[in-house]
Enzyme design. Structure first.
Site, PDB file in Angstrom:
ATOM      1  N   ALA A 106     -19.580   2.017   4.298  1.00  0.00           N
ATOM      2  CA  ALA A 106     -18.880   1.426   3.294  1.00  0.00           C
ATOM      3  C   ALA A 106     -19.592   0.660   2.617  1.00  0.00           C
ATOM      4  O   ALA A 106     -19.757   0.343   1.104  1.00  0.00           O
ATOM      5  CB  ALA A 106     -17.505   0.907   3.620  1.00  0.00           C
TER       6      ALA A 106
ATOM      7  N   GLU B   2       0.863  -1.300  -0.031  1.00  0.00           N
ATOM      8  CA  GLU B   2       0.030   0.139   0.043  1.00  0.00           C
ATOM      9  C   GLU B   2       0.858   1.241  -0.141  1.00  0.00           C
ATOM     10  O   GLU B   2       1.802   1.356   0.761  1.00  0.00           O
ATOM     11  CB  GLU B   2      -0.907   0.085   1.195  1.00  0.00           C
ATOM     12  CG  GLU B   2      -1.939   1.293   1.253  1.00  0.00           C
ATOM     13  CD  GLU B   2      -2.469   1.437   2.657  1.00  0.00           C
ATOM     14  OE1 GLU B   2      -3.440   0.451   2.967  1.00  0.00           O
ATOM     15  OE2 GLU B   2      -1.946   2.294   3.409  1.00  0.00           O
TER      16      GLU B   2
ATOM     17  N   THR C 270      -3.644   4.579  -1.370  1.00  0.00           N
ATOM     18  CA  THR C 270      -4.685   5.465  -0.431  1.00  0.00           C
ATOM     19  C   THR C 270      -5.442   6.799  -0.698  1.00  0.00           C
ATOM     20  O   THR C 270      -4.992   7.267  -1.709  1.00  0.00           O
ATOM     21  CB  THR C 270      -4.213   5.580   0.840  1.00  0.00           C
ATOM     22  OG1 THR C 270      -2.908   6.642   0.921  1.00  0.00           O
ATOM     23  CG2 THR C 270      -3.523   4.272   1.964  1.00  0.00           C
TER      24      THR C 270
ATOM     25  N   GLY D   9     -13.995   5.924   4.944  1.00  0.00           N
ATOM     26  CA  GLY D   9     -12.803   6.949   5.139  1.00  0.00           C
ATOM     27  C   GLY D   9     -12.690   7.255   6.865  1.00  0.00           C
ATOM     28  O   GLY D   9     -13.597   7.288   7.409  1.00  0.00           O
TER      29      GLY D   9
ATOM     30  N   LYS E  29     -21.071  -6.133   4.160  1.00  0.00           N
ATOM     31  CA  LYS E  29     -20.368  -5.578   2.928  1.00  0.00           C
ATOM     32  C   LYS E  29     -20.080  -6.878   1.938  1.00  0.00           C
ATOM     33  O   LYS E  29     -20.267  -6.377   0.840  1.00  0.00           O
ATOM     34  CB  LYS E  29     -19.160  -5.116   3.508  1.00  0.00           C
ATOM     35  CG  LYS E  29     -19.164  -3.792   4.179  1.00  0.00           C
ATOM     36  CD  LYS E  29     -18.059  -2.940   4.483  1.00  0.00           C
ATOM     37  CE  LYS E  29     -17.183  -3.600   5.606  1.00  0.00           C
ATOM     38  NZ  LYS E  29     -15.836  -2.560   5.857  1.00  0.00           N
TER      39      LYS E  29
ATOM     40  N   GLN F 127      -6.947  -4.594   8.897  1.00  0.00           N
ATOM     41  CA  GLN F 127      -6.013  -3.592   9.501  1.00  0.00           C
ATOM     42  C   GLN F 127      -4.801  -4.109   9.982  1.00  0.00           C
ATOM     43  O   GLN F 127      -4.706  -5.546  10.109  1.00  0.00           O
ATOM     44  CB  GLN F 127      -6.899  -3.095  10.907  1.00  0.00           C
ATOM     45  CG  GLN F 127      -6.175  -1.907  11.551  1.00  0.00           C
ATOM     46  CD  GLN F 127      -5.892  -0.610  10.836  1.00  0.00           C
ATOM     47  OE1 GLN F 127      -5.004  -0.875   9.996  1.00  0.00           O
ATOM     48  NE2 GLN F 127      -6.712   0.184  10.710  1.00  0.00           N
TER      49      GLN F 127
HETATM   50  P1  FAD Z   1     -17.658   0.817   7.594  1.00  0.00           P
HETATM   51  O1  FAD Z   1     -17.627  -0.565   6.976  1.00  0.00           O
HETATM   52  O2  FAD Z   1     -18.560   1.627   7.022  1.00  0.00           O
HETATM   53  O3  FAD Z   1     -17.726   0.779   8.990  1.00  0.00           O
HETATM   54  C1  FAD Z   1     -17.202   1.553  10.020  1.00  0.00           C
HETATM   55  C2  FAD Z   1     -18.344   1.230  11.433  1.00  0.00           C
HETATM   56  O4  FAD Z   1     -19.554   1.405  11.407  1.00  0.00           O
HETATM   57  C3  FAD Z   1     -17.848   0.164  11.922  1.00  0.00           C
HETATM   58  O5  FAD Z   1     -17.762   0.295  13.612  1.00  0.00           O
HETATM   59  C4  FAD Z   1     -18.908  -0.764  11.610  1.00  0.00           C
HETATM   60  O6  FAD Z   1     -19.279  -1.835  12.681  1.00  0.00           O
HETATM   61  C5  FAD Z   1     -19.789   0.112  11.667  1.00  0.00           C
HETATM   62  N1  FAD Z   1     -21.416  -0.089  10.761  1.00  0.00           N
HETATM   63  C6  FAD Z   1     -20.679  -0.632   9.372  1.00  0.00           C
HETATM   64  N2  FAD Z   1     -21.961  -0.622   8.911  1.00  0.00           N
HETATM   65  C7  FAD Z   1     -22.930  -0.019   9.807  1.00  0.00           C
HETATM   66  C8  FAD Z   1     -24.349  -0.094   9.685  1.00  0.00           C
HETATM   67  N3  FAD Z   1     -24.999  -0.237   8.846  1.00  0.00           N
HETATM   68  N4  FAD Z   1     -24.940   0.401  10.840  1.00  0.00           N
HETATM   69  C9  FAD Z   1     -24.367   0.535  12.012  1.00  0.00           C
HETATM   70  N5  FAD Z   1     -23.088   0.419  12.072  1.00  0.00           N
HETATM   71  C10 FAD Z   1     -22.460  -0.005  10.704  1.00  0.00           C
HETATM   72  N6  FAD Z   1      -9.226   5.754   5.383  1.00  0.00           N
HETATM   73  C11 FAD Z   1      -9.130   6.803   4.522  1.00  0.00           C
HETATM   74  O7  FAD Z   1      -9.640   7.880   4.761  1.00  0.00           O
HETATM   75  N7  FAD Z   1      -8.532   6.659   3.173  1.00  0.00           N
HETATM   76  C12 FAD Z   1      -7.699   5.419   3.098  1.00  0.00           C
HETATM   77  O8  FAD Z   1      -7.148   5.100   1.834  1.00  0.00           O
HETATM   78  C13 FAD Z   1      -8.131   4.160   3.861  1.00  0.00           C
HETATM   79  N8  FAD Z   1      -7.627   2.913   3.619  1.00  0.00           N
HETATM   80  C14 FAD Z   1      -7.675   2.011   4.397  1.00  0.00           C
HETATM   81  C15 FAD Z   1      -7.312   0.632   4.274  1.00  0.00           C
HETATM   82  C16 FAD Z   1      -7.432  -0.232   5.081  1.00  0.00           C
HETATM   83  C17 FAD Z   1      -7.018  -1.759   4.759  1.00  0.00           C
HETATM   84  C18 FAD Z   1      -8.136  -0.257   6.385  1.00  0.00           C
HETATM   85  C19 FAD Z   1      -8.210  -1.456   7.129  1.00  0.00           C
HETATM   86  C20 FAD Z   1      -8.633   1.025   6.478  1.00  0.00           C
HETATM   87  C21 FAD Z   1      -8.385   2.193   5.784  1.00  0.00           C
HETATM   88  N9  FAD Z   1      -8.899   3.215   6.031  1.00  0.00           N
HETATM   89  C22 FAD Z   1      -8.761   4.522   5.211  1.00  0.00           C
HETATM   90  C23 FAD Z   1      -9.414   3.593   7.291  1.00  0.00           C
HETATM   91  C24 FAD Z   1     -10.917   3.386   7.143  1.00  0.00           C
HETATM   92  O9  FAD Z   1     -11.735   4.437   6.432  1.00  0.00           O
HETATM   93  C25 FAD Z   1     -11.631   3.846   8.813  1.00  0.00           C
HETATM   94  O10 FAD Z   1     -11.068   2.567   9.540  1.00  0.00           O
HETATM   95  C26 FAD Z   1     -13.150   3.858   8.746  1.00  0.00           C
HETATM   96  O11 FAD Z   1     -13.217   4.564  10.317  1.00  0.00           O
HETATM   97  C27 FAD Z   1     -13.718   2.676   8.802  1.00  0.00           C
HETATM   98  O12 FAD Z   1     -13.901   2.385   7.327  1.00  0.00           O
HETATM   99  P2  FAD Z   1     -14.746   0.920   7.081  1.00  0.00           P
HETATM  100  O13 FAD Z   1     -14.695   1.063   5.542  1.00  0.00           O
HETATM  101  O14 FAD Z   1     -14.239  -0.290   7.556  1.00  0.00           O
HETATM  102  O15 FAD Z   1     -16.031   1.455   7.452  1.00  0.00           O
END
Ligand code: FAD
Length: 318
Positions: free
Chosen positions: A145, A19, A50, A126, A200, A211
């Site tokens: 997401a 990455e 990213t 994000g 998802k 992570q």
């Molecule tokens: P989601 O899957 O949306 O989950 C977020 C939170 O909401 C979790 O606690 C989940 O349990 C909860 N949740 C999910 N769906 C629901 C629902 N329907 N109702 C209630 N709760 C729900 N960030 C950046 O800004 N740019 C990047 O390039 C970037 N790259 C990353 C790459 C990796 C491999 C990882 C692990 C993280 C990365 N991140 C990045 C960080 C990431 O955006 C954050 O960790 C963010 O807070 C969560 O993203 P997610 O896609 O897992 O969110």
């Protein structure tokens, strides 16, 4: 074979991937190329880039006036993706986030990616940003997401936001999503986090990238729980070697993860960052060897600030 999922399904051994973070505004691409040049001989199966949404900066002018404005500190994800693909002939996986985009802007970004021949996207909520403890969605944007995954899946079927579109060219993106072996910081429990992770995958995600973690047992237990919950897609472990003494404090704070006591102790004995880098590299090599023995599909390395150690790891492992 362009899609991450096809590469995984057709692999003969554990794949190597990295990455990369786009350069800070004002910096050149050479720095990024230099990092890739160090690692390209190990044949990364794909390179992730990213995405960083605009951040609010507050500046105090000489006359005392305070100016607030939003800037992107690391612009250029799309252009960087295209230039790396051209220069190295390797599949690049841009990260796409709910944060910073309306649904229409996401559709435009997907059209750009499709026109550029990009076949893979990592779909994320994000980062909340330094000022926000909770993620705040854009007006007319997505909150989670899963909604982004659904939008990409819709475009793969030729469904655009405007129902009246007659000429419906469809994309064919392979979709990755994030998973958290030690739970996402906002989730009430690991079980609840895995429940939403399954959402998802059920919505159309093809694979999961985790992570970073420093204890493989944490990853294996997470994979077992995901499988028990009915998640069958590949779960790619994300690894980051410790490269600085202060990372045993900084990484847990920033990423809500734990450092095993044995590693913590060794790093705290170090007197210089060079010593910490050596220990962090050795630890990561042992982690990598053990993960390969246990048949993981890919080893995905976070390179920010760790380029030299990742080369040393790759020399031993790939
Ligand atoms: P989601 O899957 O949306 O989950 C977020 C939170 O909401 C979790 O606690 C989940 O349990 C909860 N949740 C999910 N769906 C629901 C629902 N329907 N109702 C209630 N709760 C729900 N960030 C950046 O800004 N740019 C990047 O390039 C970037 N790259 C990353 C790459 C990796 C491999 C990882 C692990 C993280 C990365 N991140 C990045 C960080 C990431 O955006 C954050 O960790 C963010 O807070 C969560 O993203 P997610 O896609 O897992 O969110």
């Amino acid at each position: 074979m362009d899609k991450v999922i096809d590469k995984i399904e057709n692999r003969k051994k554990t794949l190597f991937s990295i990455e990369i973070v786009p350069p800070l505004r004002g910096n050149t691409l050479e720095n990024i190329y230099g990092r890739i040049d160090q690692l390209i001989e190990f044949n990364p199966a794909f390179i992730n880039i990213t995405y960083h949404k605009d951040e609010e900066v507050i500046k105090k002018k000489n006359d005392g006036a305070v100016i607030r404005r939003k800037i992107s500190k690391r612009p250029g994800t799309v252009a960087l993706t295209a230039s790396i693909m051209n220069k190295y002939n390797v599949q690049v996986v841009p990260h796409l986030t709910c944060g910073g985009f309306t649904k229409d802007q996401i559709e435009n970004a997907l059209i750009d990616f499709n026109f550029l021949g990009i076949k893979n996207i990592l779909a994320l909520q994000g980062d909340a940003g330094h000022d926000n403890k909770q993620f705040i969605p854009e007006k007319n944007g997505h909150r989670y997401a899963i909604e982004l995954v659904e939008q990409i899946v819709n475009m793969n079927k030729g469904h655009y936001l405007d129902d009246d579109l007659v000429q419906k060219n469809h994309s064919d993106f392979c979709i990755g999503v994030a998973g958290y072996p030690e739970k996402h910081y906002n989730a009430s429990s690991l079980d609840s986090d895995i429940h939403y992770l399954k959402g998802k995958v059920d919505a159309g995600a093809d694979y999961i990238v985790t992570q970073m973690f420093f204890d493989n047992k944490v990853y294996y237990s997470f994979v077992d729980k995901c499988r028990a919950a009915g998640i069958t897609v590949p779960i790619i472990p994300g690894l980051k070697p410790i490269a600085l003494m202060n990372q045993v404090d900084v990484l847990p704070r920033l990423f809500h993860l734990s450092i095993p006591e044995a590693l913590n102790k060794e790093i705290r004995k170090c007197k210089t960052d060079d010593e910490a880098l050596e220990i962090g590299t050795k630890w990561s090599i042992e982690q990598s060897k053990n993960l390969i023995e246990n048949g993981v599909p890919v080893l995905h390395y976070y390179t920010l600030g760790a380029g030299d150690s990742i080369r040393k790891i790759a020399e031993q492992i790939f």
